[in-house]
Design an enzyme around this catalytic site. Structure first.
Site, mmCIF file in Angstrom:
data_model
loop_
_atom_site.group_PDB
_atom_site.id
_atom_site.type_symbol
_atom_site.label_atom_id
_atom_site.label_comp_id
_atom_site.label_asym_id
_atom_site.label_seq_id
_atom_site.Cartn_x
_atom_site.Cartn_y
_atom_site.Cartn_z
ATOM 1 N N GLY A 53 0.833 -1.200 0.000
ATOM 2 C CA GLY A 53 0.000 0.000 0.000
ATOM 3 C C GLY A 53 0.864 1.244 0.000
ATOM 4 N N CYS A 80 5.200 -6.213 1.954
ATOM 5 C CA CYS A 80 5.556 -4.791 1.902
ATOM 6 C C CYS A 80 4.814 -4.027 3.009
ATOM 7 C CB CYS A 80 5.287 -4.222 0.520
ATOM 8 S SG CYS A 80 6.140 -2.656 0.208
ATOM 9 N N TYR A 81 3.840 -3.170 2.669
ATOM 10 C CA TYR A 81 3.096 -2.466 3.711
ATOM 11 C C TYR A 81 2.428 -3.464 4.653
ATOM 12 C CZ TYR A 81 -0.196 0.644 6.065
ATOM 13 O OH TYR A 81 -0.890 1.331 7.024
ATOM 14 N N HIS A 164 8.003 -7.829 -3.146
ATOM 15 C CA HIS A 164 6.739 -8.238 -3.768
ATOM 16 C C HIS A 164 6.918 -9.581 -4.480
ATOM 17 C CE1 HIS A 164 4.314 -4.576 -3.149
ATOM 18 N NE2 HIS A 164 5.475 -3.958 -3.180
ATOM 19 N N GLU A 166 4.621 -11.349 -5.711
ATOM 20 C CA GLU A 166 3.552 -11.554 -6.697
ATOM 21 C C GLU A 166 3.926 -11.112 -8.099
ATOM 22 O OE1 GLU A 166 2.484 -7.531 -4.700
ATOM 23 O OE2 GLU A 166 3.613 -9.358 -4.264
ATOM 24 N N VAL A 221 -12.714 -11.454 -26.155
ATOM 25 C CA VAL A 221 -12.731 -12.700 -25.388
ATOM 26 C C VAL A 221 -13.573 -12.566 -24.125
ATOM 27 C CG1 VAL A 221 -10.551 -12.130 -24.231
ATOM 28 C CG2 VAL A 221 -11.313 -14.496 -24.315
ATOM 29 N N ASP A 222 -13.541 -11.410 -23.465
ATOM 30 C CA ASP A 222 -14.243 -11.256 -22.189
ATOM 31 C C ASP A 222 -15.760 -11.349 -22.364
ATOM 32 O OD1 ASP A 222 -11.710 -10.821 -21.109
ATOM 33 O OD2 ASP A 222 -11.862 -8.660 -21.383
ATOM 34 N N LYS A 364 -7.394 -12.198 -17.154
ATOM 35 C CA LYS A 364 -7.515 -12.539 -18.565
ATOM 36 C C LYS A 364 -7.115 -13.983 -18.851
ATOM 37 C CE LYS A 364 -8.044 -9.781 -21.530
ATOM 38 N NZ LYS A 364 -9.248 -9.230 -22.202
#
Length: 511
Positions: A53, A80-81, A164, A166, A221-222, A364
């Site tokens: 954050g 992190c935060y 991070h 991720e 596609v969505d 996606k």
């Protein structure tokens, strides 16, 4: 339930944490940090992940960890935060760092035999650091600017990492998240395309009952996968509406009609509305205003169509996670608003529909996996993403019929050449590519004569989740061929440039 609750402290990466956990086939949901206890615990989580954050934990009114999280006895991973908030809540010390740490860094392991063993290079993004760990914690790793780059309380199963895990810039970071979710929290990896479909079908049937439903389809596609999911759930109750806005790619209308009538077997109504959209956009140059105009025009047209098919109260949209993040929708109020996607922040408040959004919390790549599992054609599932507002957001400045036609012609050339060179489709290194027409004129020379015409930009990116992206390294010869064709074949363009900006700091679309 085999789930992980992710608490969002305002990070633009929070959704990526969710995506990584789901890549490990573990179900998770993302909640604002101050969500009510009953809402967070309603998914019966096996553990908590605390996101990063933009705030500092020692600031007034800084986000904090709610008491019931710590009282739950469940494992916690702070990122992190999130790590700093965990430290602050448990009596440790967080202070401003003498040197901020942004970008790539290396960590040194101080304890072996942990999930950090295969992680050396990491991605940092912080201006504060932990100067004293809470009681019960041991330091697991350090970096040049973070004496406590990773820490853990093995008894309580509390862990924190300053970096991070991720993002792709932390190689093997996903393994850390998977280890936490599966090994430490004990969640079972049973989140698969088949389970997503089953869960979505149940929720759709519960929401709409036996009512008629409209689906807004664009050929992307969505919207295609969303319509296919709803069709699987309710069959002939679904009516698909394709609006030709006059802002589509070349041959888009025929391709969409074929895909839905032949591939999906769903009822499809086509509405020709080019004059309406281009008329509403006349004189408009502000990106936010253009998106909102398109969003409202879509809804008004669907409301008109609803009256002709029995006044259905439900409207299906292919909204996905990145749309929600960038638009900072009502359930993402902690994140900074980047832009209003026409199907999130651009919708009129007085619309008559209740939205059905089966993909709202999918990325996606998950959408595409679901599409394949539903049996949709590879050509449809792996089509180039196309924004709902269409060429509106790629025609910078005013969207006149002449300029849109110019952009459409240039974009067709780009896609033709990329396709022939093998840079489009499933498995290709280019995830999305398109032309952007700039409201910038430059001097050129053609046929020994001076020209003063517009410039076009090529945008091509490589990405898995569309939350972060790298510019695609297209061969110079290919770029030269595209540029030559555009300048020679498209009236009004005399210069082509290539966008080599990653996301962040840029977004994938220009508007």
């Amino acid at each position: 339930m085999n789930s992980i609750a992710i608490l969002d402290f305002g990070s633009q990466y929070a959704q990526i944490i969710a995506r990584r956990v789901r890549e490990a086939q573990v179900y998770c949901e993302l909640f604002p940090w101050d969500s009510p206890q009953e809402k967070i615990l309603s998914i019966q989580p096996k553990g908590f992940i605390l996101s990063g954050g933009p705030k500092s934990v020692y600031e007034e009114n800084a986000p904090f960890i709610q008491k019931f999280i710590l009282e739950s006895g469940l494992p916690i991973l702070g990122i992190c935060y999130g790590m700093q908030a965990l430290t602050h809540a448990l009596g440790g010390q967080v202070d401003p760092s003498a040197e901020r740490e942004y970008g790539s860094a290396e960590i040194t392991h101080l304890v072996r035999g942990t999930a950090l063993d295969n992680i050396t290079k990491v991605w940092m993004s912080h201006g504060d650091k932990i100067s004293r760990m809470p009681e019960g914690f041991i330091v697991l790793a350090k970096s040049g600017n973070s004496p406590f780059a990773a820490m853990g309380d093995m008894r309580r199963k509390y862990f924190g990492v300053q970096f991070h895990p991720e993002v792709h810039h932390t190689p093997n970071g996903i393994e850390l998240l998977k280890h936490f979710a599966v090994e430490i929290c004990g969640a079972k990896p049973d989140w698969t395309p088949a389970s997503i479909i089953d869960d979505s079908v149940k929720k759709i049937r519960q929401q709409v009952g036996d009512a008629r439903v409209l689906a807004a389809v664009s050929g992307g596609v969505d919207s295609s996968v969303a319509a296919a999911l709803v069709h699987k759930a309710i069959g002939d109750q679904l009516v698909c509406v394709f609006v030709d806005t006059g802002l589509l790619r070349a041959d888009e209308g025929a391709q969409v009609a074929s895909a839905f009538r032949e591939g999906l077997g769903a009822e499809l109504i086509t509405v020709e509305a080019a004059d309406e959209f281009l008329g509403a956009l006349k004189g408009q140059t502000d990106p936010e205003q253009k998106r909102k105009i398109v969003g409202e025009k879509f809804i008004r047209i669907f409301e008109q169509q609803a009256k002709q098919v029995g006044q259905p109260k439900f409207l299906v949209q292919g909204t996905i996670y990145p749309d929600v993040v960038e638009s900072s929708g009502p359930d993402r109020s902690k994140a900074e608003k980047i832009k209003s996607h026409h199907n999130v922040g651009g919708l009129p408040e007085d619309m008559e529909f209740e939205l059905v959004e089966p993909l709202r919390y999918l990325f996606k790549d998950e959408v595409r996996l679901v599409g394949e599992a539903l049996g949709l054609s590879e050509g449809l599932v792996w089509r180039q993403p196309f924004p709902g507002p269409g060429l509106t957001v790629r025609c910078l400045g005013e969207c006149t019929p002449e300029r849109v036609s110019r952009l459409r012609a240039a974009d067709k050339i780009l896609l033709e050449e990329l396709s022939k060179a093998g840079f489009l489709g499933k498995g290709a290194q280019t995830s999305q590519a398109f032309m952007v027409l700039l409201p910038v004129r430059s001097v050129g020379v053609m046929g020994d004569q001076r020209t003063y015409q517009e410039a076009a930009a090529i945008r091509a990116v490589s990405t898995d989740d569309f939350m972060t992206a790298e510019w695609a390294r297209l061969p110079f010869d290919l770029l030269a061929k595209i540029s030559s064709r555009v300048v020679n074949e498209v009236e009004g363009i005399n210069r082509v440039v290539y966008d080599i900006t990653s996301k962040p700091p840029a977004t994938i679309e220009w508007e």
